[in-house]
Each structure stands twice: as C-alpha cells, then as structure tokens.
Design an enzyme around this catalytic site. Structure first.
Site, PDB file in Angstrom:
ATOM      1  N   ASP A  58     155.799 101.318 -23.791  1.00  0.00           N
ATOM      2  CA  ASP A  58     154.795 100.550 -24.504  1.00  0.00           C
ATOM      3  C   ASP A  58     155.025  99.058 -24.281  1.00  0.00           C
ATOM      4  O   ASP A  58     156.134  98.612 -23.975  1.00  0.00           O
ATOM      5  CB  ASP A  58     154.874 100.832 -26.010  1.00  0.00           C
ATOM      6  CG  ASP A  58     154.272 102.175 -26.379  1.00  0.00           C
ATOM      7  OD1 ASP A  58     153.584 102.764 -25.532  1.00  0.00           O
ATOM      8  OD2 ASP A  58     154.496 102.629 -27.507  1.00  0.00           O
ATOM      9  N   LYS A  80     149.165  99.119 -25.093  1.00  0.00           N
ATOM     10  CA  LYS A  80     147.846  98.806 -25.633  1.00  0.00           C
ATOM     11  C   LYS A  80     147.974  97.554 -26.484  1.00  0.00           C
ATOM     12  O   LYS A  80     148.981  97.335 -27.146  1.00  0.00           O
ATOM     13  CB  LYS A  80     147.313  99.951 -26.502  1.00  0.00           C
ATOM     14  CG  LYS A  80     147.216 101.283 -25.768  1.00  0.00           C
ATOM     15  CD  LYS A  80     146.763 102.357 -26.716  1.00  0.00           C
ATOM     16  CE  LYS A  80     146.722 103.717 -26.032  1.00  0.00           C
ATOM     17  NZ  LYS A  80     148.069 104.234 -25.752  1.00  0.00           N
ATOM     18  N   MET A 195     149.031  99.109 -37.915  1.00  0.00           N
ATOM     19  CA  MET A 195     147.875  98.749 -37.075  1.00  0.00           C
ATOM     20  C   MET A 195     146.678  98.323 -37.919  1.00  0.00           C
ATOM     21  O   MET A 195     145.527  98.636 -37.585  1.00  0.00           O
ATOM     22  CB  MET A 195     147.491  99.929 -36.158  1.00  0.00           C
ATOM     23  CG  MET A 195     148.608 100.375 -35.235  1.00  0.00           C
ATOM     24  SD  MET A 195     148.160 101.812 -34.227  1.00  0.00           S
ATOM     25  CE  MET A 195     148.082 103.100 -35.487  1.00  0.00           C
TER      26      MET A 195
END
Length: 431
Positions: A58, A80, A195
């Site tokens: 990641d 991401k 998030m």
C-alpha cells in the site's frame, strides 16, 4: 525459493524443459504492516518480508517497514489515495494470483490489519478461487492503535463497554453502505471511523440526527503512531469545522464518544492539537481550535514530514537525526553510484503521491547531487515546501533547478543540516 527437478521423457505439463528446474507452486501472504510505527510490525511479518520474492504494498506503508524487504525482491506499489487509484481491486487480485502461479512467494503488505476494512477478504477469496495458497498475518489495526497512542481507551468501565469500528468511505445514506448511522447515533458506544475525513461533516450530521448529543467529545488522530501524529479534540457539532480549520488530512482516525475526551496515557511521539474537550469545556462559538503544548513539545520538528533524498545506499543518519527531533523523515534514493557517473534512480510512486497531495512539509538536501536528481525525478517542488541544504554548492544546484532555498547549513554534517531544517521551520512558523 524451492525448486524440484522434472523427470520423464514426455516433457513437463507446462511445456518447460523436462530436465530443467520447475518452480514449486507459489503462495500469497496477506501481511498487516501496522498503523505506521515500524516497531508495531509483527515479528512474523518482518520475517516474511525478508523471504518474499514479490512485495505488493500500500502507498501508506512506511519506508522503514519496506526496509525489511530483502535486496533483490520486486516491490510493487499499489496504493489508493483520494482522487487517485493506481490499480483496480480486480487488477490487484489478478496480480497476486499471477505472481503466485509463477512460483513466487508473494507478500501483500497492507496498512493496519489485512482483514479490518482493508479488502483483504476479497484478495484471500481471489486466491482461493484460483487455487493459490493464501495465509493471513494479522497486523495492529489503526482503529485501536491510533486512540491508544493518543491516550484514549476505546472502552472504559463506567463510560463505554462497547465499540464499533466503521468505514467512512461511503457517505451516510449511500445505497452501498451497510453502516447503520442512526443506530450508532442512538447508542452510547464508542464509534471509531476509518477513512472518514472527507465525509466528516456528513458523518457528524448523521450521528446528531440519530440522537447523539452535540457536546459528544470527538478526537481526530492524524498520521497515528508516526512522528507526524497530531490530535484534534472537539465536540461532535464542531469537529468538521475544526478539522478543516487545522488542515487535517487523510490518513486519520476519528474517535466519537465520551472516551474521546480522555488522555490517560502520555503521547510520546508528537503534541496534541487542542485541549481535551468535555461538555462544559468547549467555550464560546467564536473560539477556534487552539493548538496547545503536549508532553514532548521540546522536539522542534514534531508534526512535520520531511523528505530526505539519498544518493547512496548508506545508513540513514540524517533521517535518524530528524526523527530524534520529532520529524517524520521519509527517505528515498534519487541516484545510485555507477561505473562512470551517478545514475538517476526511478521515481518513487509514494513520493510522487505525497508531493502531489501536499503531505510533505520540508526537504533536506545533503548534496548538490541529491538536489539535481530530485528535481530531475520529481520536477518542481510544491510552493509551500520548506528547503534546507548543506553548503553553497547545494544551494547553487537548487537555484539552477528552480528550487527555492529557505535555510543553508552553516557547515557540513548531519547536525548542522538538521539545525538548518529547524531554522527554516522556525522562520516559517513566525511568519
């Protein structure tokens, strides 16, 4: 890497030379990298990084964790970030399967824990359907590590005996969201949101509509467990405005509930922003969030993320010094020694993303080569980034590369350059 010898006269089933080496079937390990602090990586995870042929990581996994990857292993960045996606989840699943079927030991390195809002379940399922062995190595999830590093117990006798960990990726009311925000609003449980920074105002509104008190304490922990960690404490009706005012960015963990007002353990990595807020401590509506000193405010670079370009694979002494001063030092190799002249390295996708999103606050150039190579690899630096350099030659190289210099070290060496970073930061803060 295990190999077995083929035999027989009819040739191998895969068409390879029957007398040559045939790879044993590969495997995939889903490894939790933890919340940021490399000390929170498990022993098993570190061992696998030292054995892996391929590491798919990641974007937010730290360079210190990736330093455990064995030399020669293939590292694939597949992170991401807001507004950017380097690879779809389907492509990522296929990548893991393909590398494993080629006979490789593949480590899928994921921030936090692979099975806590990390799509690890989808990757494990893809491996199972393809007949690829897949094993999970749990990691320390930021859902609990971030509050702990902020001194917040997510459960506390007499205050909260239950906790919910939810994703804030989708807004409340979205057709694909399975989060019952109304039920969470009607409860007294601690709610930990991952998030959720981009949706913070909508999340707060949904909880208020569900019945939570406007005075409910909230803590937002940005870049938890790293030297750049900072904590914003507010109340539910004001947290979105305060977070925007203070420029809070992802990654951040949001803790909602009475426990969020507590600070029972002393943070040891950076100062909190804003005092603990309870029902009677908020002040008037015109009062903005006030940064206050924490237990380690004597570290002058606390809360800053500093880029350290390197030109040799040598120990990161400058980065170590900056970390001792409180900075979150991000190292990257920008050139390598060649037989005739130094050779530029490949751009680091993590650095590209961090520069694009404004996640880096300063850069320290220890040589003119580092300055030239950084400019060649990454182009113009963001206007707001502070630049400290060693010596006139490095300053001149920055000028030729159109890089503004904010501070020049008085003499060569790691300590003077670190002092120049402090000088640049101090001057910027006083403006």
């Amino acid at each position: 890497m295990n190999e077995v010898r083929g035999g027989g006269g009819d040739g191998a089933a895969d068409g390879s030379d029957p007398g040559g080496p045939v790879r044993a079937p590969g495997e995939v390990w889903l490894v939790g990298a933890g919340p940021g602090d490399p000390g929170l990586l498990t022993i098993r995870g570190r061992e696998l990084l030292g054995r892996a042929d391929v590491v798919v990581t990641d974007r937010l996994v730290s360079a210190e964790v990736l330093a455990f990857v064995r030399p020669g292993a293939e590292i694939i960045y597949s992170g991401k970030s807001a507004g950017a996606l380097t690879r779809t989840q389907e492509d990522l699943n296929a990548l893991l399967v393909d590398r494993a079927l080629a006979g490789h030991l593949v480590v899928r390195l994921k921030g936090g824990d692979p099975f806590v809002l990390g799509r690890g379940g989808e990757e494990a399922e893809a491996c199972r359907l393809a007949g690829v062995a897949c094993t999970v190595v749990p990691g320390v999830t930021s859902a609990f590590a971030a509050p702990a590093y902020a001194g917040i117990p997510v459960t506390h006798r007499g205050i909260a005996q239950d906790v919910a960990v939810v994703s804030g990726h989708l807004p409340p009311g979205h057709l694909e969201s399975t989060v019952d925000w109304a039920a969470l609003g009607a409860s007294r449980m601690t709610v930990v949101v991952l998030m959720g920074i981009a949706r913070l105002a909508e999340i707060a509104a949904a909880l208020l509509e569900g019945g939570r008190s406007p005075d409910t304490p909230v803590a937002v922990i940005e870049r938890a467990t790293t030297p750049a960690q900072r904590i914003v404490r507010a109340t539910l009706d004001a947290v979105a405005v305060d977070a925007i005012a203070l420029g809070v960015r992802s990654p951040a963990v949001v803790v909602i509930g009475d426990v969020a007002a507590r600070c029972d353990a002393v943070p040891q990595i950076g100062p909190p922003v804003g005092p603990p807020v309870g029902p009677d401590e908020r002040g008037s509506a015109g009062d903005g969030p006030t940064p206050t000193a924490g237990s380690v405010t004597d570290r002058p670079l606390a809360g800053l993320r500093v880029l350290v370009p390197r030109t040799r694979p040598r120990p990161g002494l400058l980065a170590a010094r900056l970390r001792a001063l409180g900075a979150d030092a991000v190292e990257t190799v920008v050139s390598r020694p060649g037989p005739v002249a130094d050779v530029e390295a490949e751009p680091d996708p993590r650095i590209v993303e961090e520069l694009r999103h404004g996640d880096l606050h300063a850069v320290a150039f220890a040589s003119s080569t580092a300055a030239r190579a950084t400019a060649a690899l990454y182009g113009p630096l963001p206007a707001g980034i502070l630049v400290a350099v060693v010596g006139g030659r490095t300053a001149a190289a920055c000028q030729r590369a159109d890089i503004r210099v904010d501070a020049v070290a008085s003499e060569p060496g790691i300590y003077p350059l670190a002092a120049a970073v402090i000088a640049a930061v101090t001057a910027a803060r006083s403006r």
